[in-house]
Design a protein around this motif. Structure first.
Motif, PDB file in Angstrom:
ATOM      1  N   PHE A   1      -2.304  -6.613 -10.823  1.00  0.00           N
ATOM      2  CA  PHE A   1      -2.129  -7.074  -9.155  1.00  0.00           C
ATOM      3  C   PHE A   1      -0.804  -6.365  -8.803  1.00  0.00           C
ATOM      4  CE2 PHE A   1      -4.900 -10.911 -10.091  1.00  0.00           C
ATOM      5  CZ  PHE A   1      -5.861 -10.725  -9.085  1.00  0.00           C
ATOM      6  N   LEU A   2       0.220  -6.468  -9.417  1.00  0.00           N
ATOM      7  CA  LEU A   2       1.532  -5.613  -9.278  1.00  0.00           C
ATOM      8  C   LEU A   2       1.421  -4.073  -9.305  1.00  0.00           C
ATOM      9  CD1 LEU A   2       3.863  -8.118 -11.651  1.00  0.00           C
ATOM     10  CD2 LEU A   2       3.317  -8.266  -9.139  1.00  0.00           C
ATOM     11  N   LYS A   3       0.648  -3.677 -10.057  1.00  0.00           N
ATOM     12  CA  LYS A   3       0.191  -2.254  -9.925  1.00  0.00           C
ATOM     13  C   LYS A   3      -0.317  -2.063  -8.646  1.00  0.00           C
ATOM     14  CE  LYS A   3      -1.465   1.757 -12.372  1.00  0.00           C
ATOM     15  NZ  LYS A   3      -2.076   2.328 -11.011  1.00  0.00           N
ATOM     16  N   LEU A   4      -1.217  -2.868  -8.443  1.00  0.00           N
ATOM     17  CA  LEU A   4      -1.920  -2.567  -6.838  1.00  0.00           C
ATOM     18  C   LEU A   4      -0.846  -2.721  -5.761  1.00  0.00           C
ATOM     19  CD1 LEU A   4      -4.491  -2.311  -5.000  1.00  0.00           C
ATOM     20  CD2 LEU A   4      -4.816  -4.873  -5.114  1.00  0.00           C
ATOM     21  N   MET A   5      -0.178  -3.710  -5.981  1.00  0.00           N
ATOM     22  CA  MET A   5       0.990  -3.779  -5.076  1.00  0.00           C
ATOM     23  C   MET A   5       1.975  -2.938  -4.828  1.00  0.00           C
ATOM     24  SD  MET A   5       4.143  -6.854  -5.312  1.00  0.00           S
ATOM     25  CE  MET A   5       5.536  -6.884  -4.302  1.00  0.00           C
TER      26      MET A   5
ATOM     27  N   PHE B   1      10.374  -7.647 -10.156  1.00  0.00           N
ATOM     28  CA  PHE B   1      10.126  -8.515  -9.150  1.00  0.00           C
ATOM     29  C   PHE B   1      10.756  -9.817  -8.958  1.00  0.00           C
ATOM     30  CE2 PHE B   1       6.902  -5.723 -10.585  1.00  0.00           C
ATOM     31  CZ  PHE B   1       6.092  -5.216  -9.370  1.00  0.00           C
ATOM     32  N   ARG B   2      11.081 -10.106  -7.821  1.00  0.00           N
ATOM     33  CA  ARG B   2      11.593 -11.520  -7.664  1.00  0.00           C
ATOM     34  C   ARG B   2      10.709 -12.506  -7.434  1.00  0.00           C
ATOM     35  NH1 ARG B   2      15.314 -12.150  -2.706  1.00  0.00           N
ATOM     36  NH2 ARG B   2      13.631 -12.348  -1.737  1.00  0.00           N
ATOM     37  N   VAL B   3      10.443 -13.711  -8.120  1.00  0.00           N
ATOM     38  CA  VAL B   3       9.374 -14.541  -8.196  1.00  0.00           C
ATOM     39  C   VAL B   3       9.558 -15.781  -7.540  1.00  0.00           C
ATOM     40  CG1 VAL B   3       7.145 -15.389  -9.124  1.00  0.00           C
ATOM     41  CG2 VAL B   3       8.267 -13.026 -10.151  1.00  0.00           C
TER      42      VAL B   3
ATOM     43  N   ASP C   1       5.474  -7.385  -0.848  1.00  0.00           N
ATOM     44  CA  ASP C   1       5.295  -8.648  -1.135  1.00  0.00           C
ATOM     45  C   ASP C   1       3.932  -8.880  -1.535  1.00  0.00           C
ATOM     46  OD1 ASP C   1       8.084 -10.352  -0.421  1.00  0.00           O
ATOM     47  OD2 ASP C   1       7.412  -9.001   1.148  1.00  0.00           O
ATOM     48  N   LEU C   2       3.766  -9.832  -2.612  1.00  0.00           N
ATOM     49  CA  LEU C   2       2.314 -10.254  -3.100  1.00  0.00           C
ATOM     50  C   LEU C   2       2.379 -11.805  -3.343  1.00  0.00           C
ATOM     51  CD1 LEU C   2      -0.481  -9.948  -4.929  1.00  0.00           C
ATOM     52  CD2 LEU C   2       0.930  -9.778  -6.737  1.00  0.00           C
TER      53      LEU C   2
ATOM     54  N   ILE D   1       8.869  -7.092  -4.674  1.00  0.00           N
ATOM     55  CA  ILE D   1       9.369  -6.235  -5.588  1.00  0.00           C
ATOM     56  C   ILE D   1      11.018  -5.859  -5.246  1.00  0.00           C
ATOM     57  CG2 ILE D   1       9.003  -4.248  -3.778  1.00  0.00           C
ATOM     58  CD1 ILE D   1       7.997  -2.475  -6.137  1.00  0.00           C
ATOM     59  N   ILE D   2      11.726  -5.489  -6.461  1.00  0.00           N
ATOM     60  CA  ILE D   2      13.063  -5.256  -6.394  1.00  0.00           C
ATOM     61  C   ILE D   2      13.278  -3.555  -6.858  1.00  0.00           C
ATOM     62  CG2 ILE D   2      15.274  -5.766  -7.382  1.00  0.00           C
ATOM     63  CD1 ILE D   2      14.232  -8.492  -7.919  1.00  0.00           C
ATOM     64  N   PRO D   3      13.754  -2.880  -5.771  1.00  0.00           N
ATOM     65  CA  PRO D   3      13.797  -1.152  -6.296  1.00  0.00           C
ATOM     66  C   PRO D   3      14.620  -1.283  -7.482  1.00  0.00           C
ATOM     67  CG  PRO D   3      14.314  -1.855  -3.909  1.00  0.00           C
ATOM     68  CD  PRO D   3      14.081  -3.255  -4.619  1.00  0.00           C
ATOM     69  N   THR D   4      14.025  -0.478  -8.224  1.00  0.00           N
ATOM     70  CA  THR D   4      14.764  -0.051  -9.397  1.00  0.00           C
ATOM     71  C   THR D   4      16.090   0.702  -9.152  1.00  0.00           C
ATOM     72  OG1 THR D   4      12.631   0.012 -10.804  1.00  0.00           O
ATOM     73  CG2 THR D   4      14.778   0.701 -11.674  1.00  0.00           C
TER      74      THR D   4
END
Length: 337
Positions: free
Chosen positions: A10-14, A85-87, A21-22, A102-105
């Motif tokens: 799911f995170l890869k799709l995001m 990611f912040r969850v 956000d997911l 998502i938190i940019p690297t």
């Protein structure tokens, strides 16, 4: 491990869709926020058992217990090359829910973010309080990360960040940076702030001014000569000052106004607006400390601050209405913004 791989897909799709956000919510299919708008993923309705199977394997045990006991918890999660990611995990009427942001690297500079260059002045303050404010999802953490990274590039400071959870990871450049996470490294913002006073900091970043004790200790740290950066959920400079003073008991508010008037170095209020052509762009209100503004805060006349912001253009100040108007005149947002 299978459950982790499932959430990772799911995170890869995001990531592939460019979503910020997911969302998972029991009783609804998963959803993405793309360009500021919520979109449904083609997937079946999420059940409570689905969410448990997705979330429990990646949630630190202490955080999972906190979720069970209190109804919500925060943590960060990293997936190899996909990102960090912040969850937030929470309970709601239909069952449980979760949001991944998502938190940019890579930490972007003020210029790369398209923010006003006068924000660089905030990396030159020698003491006092700087507040970055705005609604949830307005980019406060991203702006603060850019300012901290500018300090890291140019100063020889000891920086202590207090976050819930840690978002942007800073490597040591010219500065020594210690990042502390609430729940993992300290029980609360107030306790971490109390400890920071014994850690020889030049700069303290407080992820959120949540309560009276945290606000009081942040003001005290700024009063002692430490540079304090913090965030607050308000929409402009006036509401920021009112919010800080109003958390104190009535008998202490005059003293709080005096301390704030002396220590406040700047306020940055921001909101993200839909950009023509897709994406979002930041509208930013900037206030720098001045004797006149300090005097208004001390006297409780904060409603008059807007006129001083409008008259402080040469000092780099700008009010929110002017910022939005500039974006419209540049053809970056519509008149509806």
């Amino acid at each position: 491990m299978a459950e982790q791989q499932r959430i990772d897909r799911f995170l890869k799709l995001m990531n592939d869709r460019g979503a910020s956000d997911l969302h998972f919510s029991v009783g609804r299919p998963p959803m993405l926020r793309v360009g500021g708008h919520i979109e449904q993923i083609r997937y079946r309705t999420v059940k409570e058992t689905d969410l448990t199977d997705l979330m429990k394997p990646i949630t630190p045990p202490m955080r999972w217990q906190n979720f069970v006991d209190t109804g919500d918890t925060d943590f960060s999660y990293e997936v190899g090359e996909i990102g960090r990611f912040r969850v937030n995990l929470f309970k709601q009427r239909r069952g449980s829910g979760a949001v991944f942001r998502i938190i940019p690297t890579n930490i972007m500079t003020i210029e790369q973010l398209g923010l006003p260059t006068q924000l660089r002045k905030l990396a030159s303050v020698r003491n006092g309080l700087v507040i970055v404010t705005g609604p949830t999802g307005s980019g406060k953490s991203t702006t603060l990360a850019a300012i901290i990274d500018l300090l890291n590039e140019t100063k020889g400071y000891h920086i202590v960040t207090i976050e819930d959870p840690i978002e942007f990871v800073h490597t040591n450049k010219k500065c020594l940076i210690h990042q502390r996470e609430i729940g993992t490294h300290a029980p609360s913002f107030a306790e971490a702030l109390r400890a920071a006073g014994r850690e020889d900091p030049d700069v303290i970043l407080v992820g959120e001014l949540r309560d009276l004790e945290t606000i009081s200790m942040a003001l005290s740290a700024a009063e002692r000569g430490t540079i304090v950066f913090a965030t607050l959920h308000t929409n402009n400079a006036i509401k920021t000052v009112d919010r800080i003073v109003s958390v104190f008991p009535a008998g202490e508010q005059e003293g709080a106004r005096n301390v704030l008037a002396e220590g406040l170095q700047g306020i940055v209020a921001q909101q993200l607006l839909p950009k023509i052509g897709g994406g979002r762009v930041a509208a930013v209100e900037i206030v720098f400390a001045s004797p006149a503004i300090s005097n208004l805060i001390r006297r409780g006349k904060v409603g008059q601050i807007t006129s001083l912001i409008q008259g402080g253009v040469r000092q780099g100040m700008i009010d929110m209405d002017a910022s939005i108007r500039n974006l419209y005149e540049e053809g970056r947002v519509t008149a509806r913004a």
